[in-house]
Structure formats: C-alpha cells, structure tokens
Write an enzyme that holds these catalytic residues in place. Sequence first.
Site, PDB file in Angstrom:
ATOM      1  N   ASP A 294       0.869  -1.367  -0.071  1.00 16.98           N
ATOM      2  CA  ASP A 294       0.052   0.137   0.142  1.00 16.98           C
ATOM      3  C   ASP A 294       0.851   1.386  -0.151  1.00 16.98           C
ATOM      4  O   ASP A 294       2.241   0.895   0.125  1.00 16.98           O
ATOM      5  CB  ASP A 294      -1.096  -0.164   1.316  1.00 16.98           C
ATOM      6  CG  ASP A 294      -2.304   0.731   0.961  1.00 16.98           C
ATOM      7  OD1 ASP A 294      -2.269   1.599   0.027  1.00 16.98           O
ATOM      8  OD2 ASP A 294      -3.112   0.694   1.553  1.00 16.98           O
TER       9      ASP A 294
HETATM   10  C1  NOJ Z   1      -4.052   3.907  -0.004  1.00 13.98           C
HETATM   11  C2  NOJ Z   1      -5.030   2.911   0.080  1.00 13.98           C
HETATM   12  O1  NOJ Z   1      -5.204   2.325   1.547  1.00 13.98           O
HETATM   13  C3  NOJ Z   1      -5.277   2.089  -0.960  1.00 13.98           C
HETATM   14  O2  NOJ Z   1      -6.580   1.257  -0.680  1.00 13.98           O
HETATM   15  C4  NOJ Z   1      -5.294   2.453  -2.316  1.00 13.98           C
HETATM   16  O3  NOJ Z   1      -5.747   1.554  -3.268  1.00 13.98           O
HETATM   17  C5  NOJ Z   1      -3.898   3.142  -2.467  1.00 13.98           C
HETATM   18  N1  NOJ Z   1      -3.984   4.105  -1.342  1.00 13.98           N
HETATM   19  C6  NOJ Z   1      -3.939   3.843  -3.783  1.00 13.98           C
HETATM   20  O4  NOJ Z   1      -4.721   4.952  -4.064  1.00 13.98           O
END
Ligand code: NOJ
Length: 744
Positions: A294
């Site tokens: 993430d």
């Molecule tokens: C952070 C989020 O936790 C995740 O779900 C998301 O896909 C990514 N950012 C990309 O935007």
Amino acid sequence: MPGKLQSEKNSKAPKPGKSSGRFTEKPGVAAPYRNPRLPVDERVEDLLARMTIGEKTDQLMQTFVGESDNPNNVGSGSFRPTIGSVVGFWHGAGPQNNFQRMAVEQSRLGIPIMWGMDVIHGQHTIFPIPLAQACSFNPELTRMGCEVAALESAPAGVNWTFAPMVDICRDPRWGRVAEGFGEDPHVGSRFAAAAVKGFQGAKFVPGRNMASCLKHFCGYGFSEGGRDYSYSDISRQTLWETVLPPFHAGVNAGAMTLMSSFNDITGTPAVINRYTLTEVLRTRWGFKGFVVSDWNAVSQLARQGFSADPKAQTRAALAAGNDMEMVDTQYLCIPELVRDGRLAVKVVNEAVRRVLRVKFRIGLFEMPYASERPLEEYALLPEYLAKAEAAAAETLVLLKNAGGVLPLAGKFKTLALLGPAAANGGCMKGTWGGLGSEARMTTIEMGLREKLPAGCRLLHARGCDFEGADRSGFAEALAAARESDAIVICLGEPGDGSGEDQSRANIRLHGAQEDLLREAAALGKPLALVLCAGRPLDLFTAEPLAPAILNAWQPGIRGGAAIADVLLGNVNPSGRLAITFPRTAGHIPTFHAQRRRSREQGFYRDMGAEPLYPFGHGLSYTTFSYGNVTLGARKIRAGRALKAKVTVTNTGLRPGKETVLWYVSDPEAGITQPELRLIGFEKIELAPGEAKEVAIRIDAWRDLSYPDCDGRRILEPGRFLLRAGTGEPAEFVLEGALRAGRLE
Ligand code: NOJ
C-alpha cells in the site's frame, strides 16, 4: 537464459531510473519476449535475462505522476520510463500515452508501464458502495458492476484496479468498512470472486478488462478500535476463520495481484509478513501474480517500529514476498544490496518475474496505449445507468416499517422532503467514487421528481447540515412538513464521511440532524427516514423517532431513482444487512458469527446485548414464510454431500425477492465454533402466493470442517444443525473418525 542472467554478471548496471539507451536485440530480429505467440513464462524468462539490476529495480516500483484529490495520497513523483507502474493517473489518454511512449519507444527494453487506479465501485457510472452491494446478496450484480467499471476504465488505459477490497470488518467506526463486503467471510468470499470475474472477465481482453487487486492483505479491517492505520491484533484462529477466506476465494477466482496492507499484524507488519505473503499466499495457495504494497507502506515500517533503514525495510519486504512498492523509493537500494551480497538476486528476479508475468498476461506488450476515443463512446451509456439503478434497488435495506408507513404511493398529494442528504450528489456517489462527478448523480430529490405520481407535489427544504448546531433552516423545513401529507427525511453522513482515514468514535447522527428528525416526527404525519452513510450508524436515540427507516448506504449514480422507487412502492425492497447494526457504539464489536458464552450472566447491566438490527435483517413489502428444513439423509460422511431443502412461500400481496440464508451450527467441537456459521445463500423471486423449494448441497469437507490456527482443516464427527429462515432447523450427524486435511 535462466540461471545465467546477464544482470548478475553486469557490474556496470545503470542506476535505477537510467536506461542505457542500447538495444540488446539484433536489428531486424525481434527478441522472443516480444513474440505474443510464445508462452508467457518463456517470454518472461527471455526478458528477465536481458535486464540489468537497475531495470529490474524499476519494475518493482510504482510511482505517482501528478496530483491526487485523496488527502492521504497527495504527492508527486519523478517519472522514469523504466518504471514498473504508475498509480492514480487520470489526466487523460493523451498525456498517459506520452509517458507510455517513453517507456515503450525510448527505454532500452521497451517494457510498458502498468497503470493502476482505484476503481472501486465504478469509474464514471458509479454503482453502490461495496458494503451496499453485499446487502443485495446478489453477487451477480457485483460481477456486472465490476464489468462496467472495467469497460469504462480499460479503454482509457487503466489496466489495473486496486479492487476489490475484501477486508472483513466488524467495526463500523472504521471508515473503510464502506469499501468491503461486510462482516461475514462466506459473503466476503462470494463477492470477492464475483468482483474478480467482473474486472478481469472470463478471459482477459486488453482494452476491456483490468487486472484486479485483492486488498488489503491482510487484517486491515481489524485495525484497533476502528482507528485507521492502527495495529491489528489477530489470532491465527481468527486469521484462518475470518480474515483469509475472501482472499483465498479471490485468488481461486484468478485475481492477478494483491495489495499488502498498512497494518501491523500481531507484531509483524503486513508488508514484511512472510507467513501471509509467502507461506500462505504462494506456497499454499499457489498464487502466481504479484503483490504491491500500500501507499508508502514500506517506509512506514519506520513509524511502526521495525526499522528506519531503507535497506532493512527493502530486504524485509522483498524477502517476505512484497514484490512492488507503491510510491515509496526505498527499493532504489536494491542494486546496492545485491552488489554487497545482502540481497540474493534470485529474490529480486522472482519478484520481477511475477510483475512481468502479469504484464504479459494482460496483453500490455501488444496493447500498451490508451485509446483516445471520446468518453461518450464508452462511458455513462444508458445500459450502464440502467444496470447501476437495478443494482441500487437491490442494495437498499428496509430496516423498519412500523404500521406499514412505506410504501407511500396513494398516501399523499404533497410530500415533504427534508434533510441534508436529500439533494446531495456526494451522498449518492460515496467514498472512492472514481472519476464520477457529483453533478451527474441522481439525488433523492431528483429521483422523487422523476418518479412522483401525477398530481403530486414535492416540497423540498434541507433544514440543516450534516454537522453543526445551525437550526436556521428548521422553520422552513417544518413549514413544508406541516403543509404535506407525508414526510421523507434524508439524514446520515456526507459522501466523504466514510472511507480512508474517516474513523469516527461517534457514529450517531451528527449536528442538528436528530433534532430535525424529532421535530418533524412530532408532527405525527407518516414519516420515513432515509439514511445515507457508508457505515452502520448508531441509531440508539434516532431509531425510536422514526416509524420507517430505509438504509440507502451510498447507492451510486442512479441511487436517488432507486430510493424513490422503493419509497413509492414501484420496487419492493430486498436488501438484507451484510453487517450488524449495533444497538449503540458501546456494543462494538457485535456480529452474527459470535461464539457462545460461558454463562447466562454477564450481559450489559444497562441494556440488552442484542444488536439493533442483526446481520441478515431486511424487511419487504410482502411477507415470506418458511417451511422446516428437510434433509436427504440424517447422516453424512467425509467426502460425501448431503442435500437439504426448504420451501419458501410469498404469503403477501406483492411480488418480492427473498434471500435464503443457510446457517450451520456445530454445538460440540474441539475448536469451539460460532453459534451460527453462514455456509450458503440464494436470492429468489416469488410472485404473491408462489412457493419455491430452495436446495443446498452440503459438502462435508467444505461446509462442515473448520480450520485450526495454521489453516489445517479439521473434520470432526458429531451432531450438526442446519437452519434457513424461520422454520425448524434440521439435525444430522457426521459419521466417521476425526480427520485432519491438508493445510489450506
Ligand atoms: C491507499 C489505500 O489504502 C489503498 O486502498 C489505495 O488503493 C491506495 N492508497 C492507492 O490509492
């Protein structure tokens, strides 16, 4: 040639981000990796053998180009044409193709970039949020919604979506509960598989499909106290019983990627968790795709207390099985780590192999560019809007309908429409609304105006905002209510009130909303409360005020039309809760699959322990009756199946849809079991007076075994009970000896 990789011998490897500009191909002879007729693995090995360590490093990195409107994700990155992936790019096909051209035409090996984006419940045609979708108990709607999302994204070059989110969550204080499929692992598994199939298609077609990404692996929904990004204390038993099943189902459905999560799982952060990322995912489940971290999760290992050293972070993440890092630049130290012998090049190669395999499988080398077709040709098509409306109609949950207040048709000439959610596009769009514009959402007001019976009037007055004590709009709202025969009051959260970093300790109606409800209800007219929120709200004090409550969640682009249809009776509501509504936030966690207690005492002293609305609750404008569950046999053995049936009758006056939920109870078990475990569900449609027999085939290993704390399935003989609806449960016996299966 595997084993003798050029990069391993290449002492003068360019630094990540720099390509040498030399082609290793002979002029006029295409390298094997460019040949689409060769098997994917052959192409991967050929390409891998040509790559320098710098080029490999870049394939394991995802960068960000431009600005994002997600407050957590604002940033800017440096663009290198050798980069593996770009996240969240929505500046249009033209600019995207310019970047892609640099990768394909100006980098040494011409490896195209994968473009990832959060297309969660629609790109332009916004469908209901995933939590609402789960309440339809109709996974086909999710498959269809994800298919539409892909059809609206892939032509514009988005070939990878960071969805579905399959985190089981039992805490409505966590804002991201909106993004998942609720509290139950069986429901989560069925919807995970449906979403993967929708995004990726039965057979992946570039330009029509997107690679899916099961997230967040794993346990993010168990963040302590519902506080986002927090530690999660998850026993191995809970991991296997509750957290992992939807991921396993998604992997079995063919998901090409997974995202490791932000949370620290019981002392080992998810991004460096070798047990989950390698032992479970690769060794046991045989997953062949790749894992992306993430956003900044690798560098966040410093805050989590693992190490602040980028080299230690990189080694741990790669060794655990986290192939690509999102936005971070910690992986830039890979060449140095390899050169110093602190990271085995075979670990790097394996990660690169996984990334390249997906790139080949999605046809990226053959179709690297976005089509520059006008949006109108492939987005917001009337058939997509109709599908979004049909989906929304099945996700609305009628929580309460005292005295049959709803439906309203025939009961009014003038209708008052009050509340901050009534004419609010954000409430329809909800969290992670892709490129959907709020202005395009059919609000509740618009929906009612569209569907209002001839000769009826709508008086709309907002009354108050979502937050704040301002009551200056009350007078106008209450005057409209007085002038009307019935009242619809739309309350809840603003569209961005749930979602990432939207944890809330107080999940009651905020601001003056409850006062407005109280004063409108005091007028004594038929009143329906429509709730718009991305989470179950705490209705402890609001529920007694409203004779009828329709939980609309965040229902998408045609949400207002679907709500109007249910309020007016054109559509019979059929949503059932895929997550428990606690009586009050002090009850959290409360969910249906709880284990039994040791004593009858020990409940709260100040109130009952029952939830306000349990999992599976949802009313209809008709009534259904259930016969007793009947069995094909009273005994079952391992390796065998047992058929069970129940007859459901529509005993009311309207056609309606009913979800049959099948629960098993295992009252005596070596590892104690939840009192009720959902093993199946089926949604049926019945005309008035019609009866249908609904059957389930119970497979002993699949449905009656349970995992131990290392994922080994145990099949334990003994007595079981099978329930469906309100009829008598059926008892049967599993015969044979205690058996332990393979590790899952
Ligand atoms: C952070 C989020 O936790 C995740 O779900 C998301 O896909 C990514 N950012 C990309 O935007």
